[in-house]
Design an enzyme around this catalytic site. Structure first.
Site, mmCIF file in Angstrom:
data_model
loop_
_atom_site.group_PDB
_atom_site.id
_atom_site.type_symbol
_atom_site.label_atom_id
_atom_site.label_comp_id
_atom_site.label_asym_id
_atom_site.label_seq_id
_atom_site.Cartn_x
_atom_site.Cartn_y
_atom_site.Cartn_z
ATOM 1 N N GLY A 1 0.805 -0.967 0.003
ATOM 2 C CA GLY A 1 -0.140 -0.020 0.072
ATOM 3 C C GLY A 1 0.618 1.328 0.186
ATOM 4 O O GLY A 1 2.220 1.596 -0.389
ATOM 5 N N CYS A 2 0.624 2.679 0.604
ATOM 6 C CA CYS A 2 0.910 3.618 0.273
ATOM 7 C C CYS A 2 1.745 3.759 1.373
ATOM 8 O O CYS A 2 2.922 4.657 0.653
ATOM 9 C CB CYS A 2 -0.094 4.208 0.389
ATOM 10 S SG CYS A 2 -1.422 4.952 -0.264
ATOM 11 N N ASN A 3 2.412 3.418 2.243
ATOM 12 C CA ASN A 3 3.212 2.975 3.025
ATOM 13 C C ASN A 3 4.808 2.411 2.288
ATOM 14 O O ASN A 3 6.103 2.653 2.697
ATOM 15 C CB ASN A 3 3.131 2.746 4.282
ATOM 16 C CG ASN A 3 2.545 0.951 4.526
ATOM 17 O OD1 ASN A 3 1.506 1.088 4.031
ATOM 18 N ND2 ASN A 3 3.593 -0.145 4.095
ATOM 19 N N MET B 1 2.155 6.554 5.516
ATOM 20 C CA MET B 1 1.110 5.681 6.336
ATOM 21 C C MET B 1 0.343 5.079 5.250
ATOM 22 O O MET B 1 0.209 4.915 4.075
ATOM 23 C CB MET B 1 -0.278 7.117 6.214
ATOM 24 C CG MET B 1 0.623 7.929 6.733
ATOM 25 S SD MET B 1 1.080 9.044 5.954
ATOM 26 C CE MET B 1 0.416 10.411 6.994
#
Length: 376
Positions: A157-159, A363
């Protein structure tokens, strides 16, 4: 779903990751790329005939002016028909390879390097699954040396950009003088679902297509001091996972739609904000630095409420996160590569000075916060 907002638990646990040796790796280049068409939020609403006032409000109050998207063309009736999962996977592959190649070339150019200088390529993506991985596809596409070592980080994901940077910084420290690149390529258009729910509206209003690449190199022992690469040294990493919020951000199978669909819990911004202070203080522990000593903050463009929550909980100003705000405005959330778009804007400002410290923060699902400490 309700996520508890109790105060974070005491720090405890393991210490931050400090990179060994007197000459830690430096960030020596960055490059970004986008794909598709730049759409304003009203453009997207019009393109899909969205009239529900609640859904329109989500789009129009997102602090996003435009995003790059690759959406299906209208059919003979002017309707954009949802793509089946197989077509979306094909789209992800096409866009990830195209954007990835462009971002990688731009990164190497900024680093003063060539494709032949690359010794390790780590590719990050969440918006589609590929086997062989994106690294192998790019090595073939660009004619990179077949002996280049590689790794792929999928589904974090975004992290994940900082998770990859952590691993590759360790590789660079262990291979002084050799060039490594982290490439984040996210075809968020391949994760779009078209329906009338608010769940879908939150996701469709936020994400855009983009790729970012960052190059690292540790000085070799025989490097002349004048040949030391420019760019900040990567000093440390710290992570924080919030297990009680493990389902707050997820990309899973929607049985009704017959495809994958992304979900964001409305409380995510506040949960992330409540834990931001904890992980940043852990990152700085033992360095003698306070948060007020950090000159440059490069935070993931997760959304307006995420940015506001980080500002409040860390005692920052809007100016501190001007790059994050600008990337959200101009590109939306480009997932794992967002912080590299911000880093590129910081470099273009030419405001960093030797000795300045910076904090990178991302995050994502887990729910997780990742951080890195750098120094120019």
């Amino acid at each position: 779903m309700t996520i508890g907002l109790d105060a974070p638990a005491p720090a405890g646990g393991t210490a931050p990751t400090r990179l060994p040796g007197p000459r830690p790796p430096r960030i020596v280049g960055v490059g970004t790329a986008t794909a598709g068409t730049a759409y304003s939020q009203p453009d997207v609403l019009d393109a899909f005939g969205i009239t529900d006032p609640k859904v329109r409000s989500v789009f129009l109050n997102s602090a996003i002016e435009r995003r790059h998207l690759t959406v299906p063309e209208p059919d003979e009736h002017g309707v954009r028909v949802p793509e089946p999962q197989g077509d979306l996977l094909d789209k992800h592959k096409r866009l990830a390879v195209g954007m990835g190649a462009e971002a990688l070339r731009a990164c190497l150019k900024r680093a003063g390097a060539e494709l032949g200088d690359l010794r390790h390529l780590c590719c990050v993506t969440t918006t589609g699954f590929l086997t062989p991985g994106l690294s192998a596809l790019l090595i073939r596409e660009l004619g990179i040396d077949r002996h280049c070592s590689r790794s792929d980080i999928v589904g974090m994901g975004c992290n994940a950009g900082l998770n990859a940077l952590n691993v590759v910084a360790g590789w660079a420290a262990a291979h002084p003088g050799e060039l490594a690149v982290v490439l984040c390529a996210e075809a968020c258009s391949a994760a779009y679902a078209f329906d009338s729910t608010l769940r879908t509206a939150v996701v469709n209003s936020l994400f855009g297509d983009g790729a970012g690449a960052v190059a690292l190199r540790s000085p070799a022992p025989d490097d002349h001091p004048a040949a030391t690469p420019e760019g900040p040294r990567v000093l440390a990493f710290a992570s924080c996972i919030i297990p009680e919020a493990v389902d707050a951000m997820r990309y899973d199978w929607d049985r009704d739609l017959g495809r994958f669909s992304f979900f964001l819990d409305p409380q995510v911004p506040y949960v992330v904000g409540a834990h931001a202070e904890l992980v940043v203080d852990r990152l700085l522990d033992g360095t003698g630095l306070r948060r007020s000593d950090i000159r440059h903050w490069l935070v993931h463009s997760g959304g307006k409420k995420v940015i506001d929550s980080v500002v409040v909980n860390l005692g920052l100003t809007r100016h501190d996160l001007r790059h994050t705000v600008g990337v959200l405005r101009d590109h939306g959330n480009v997932s794992s590569g967002s912080f590299l778009f911000s880093y590129e804007r910081l470099l273009d400002e030419r405001v960093t000075r030797p000795g300045d410290h910076g904090v990178l923060m991302t995050m994502g699902p887990g729910s997780t916060i990742e951080t890195a400490l750098v120094q120019w």
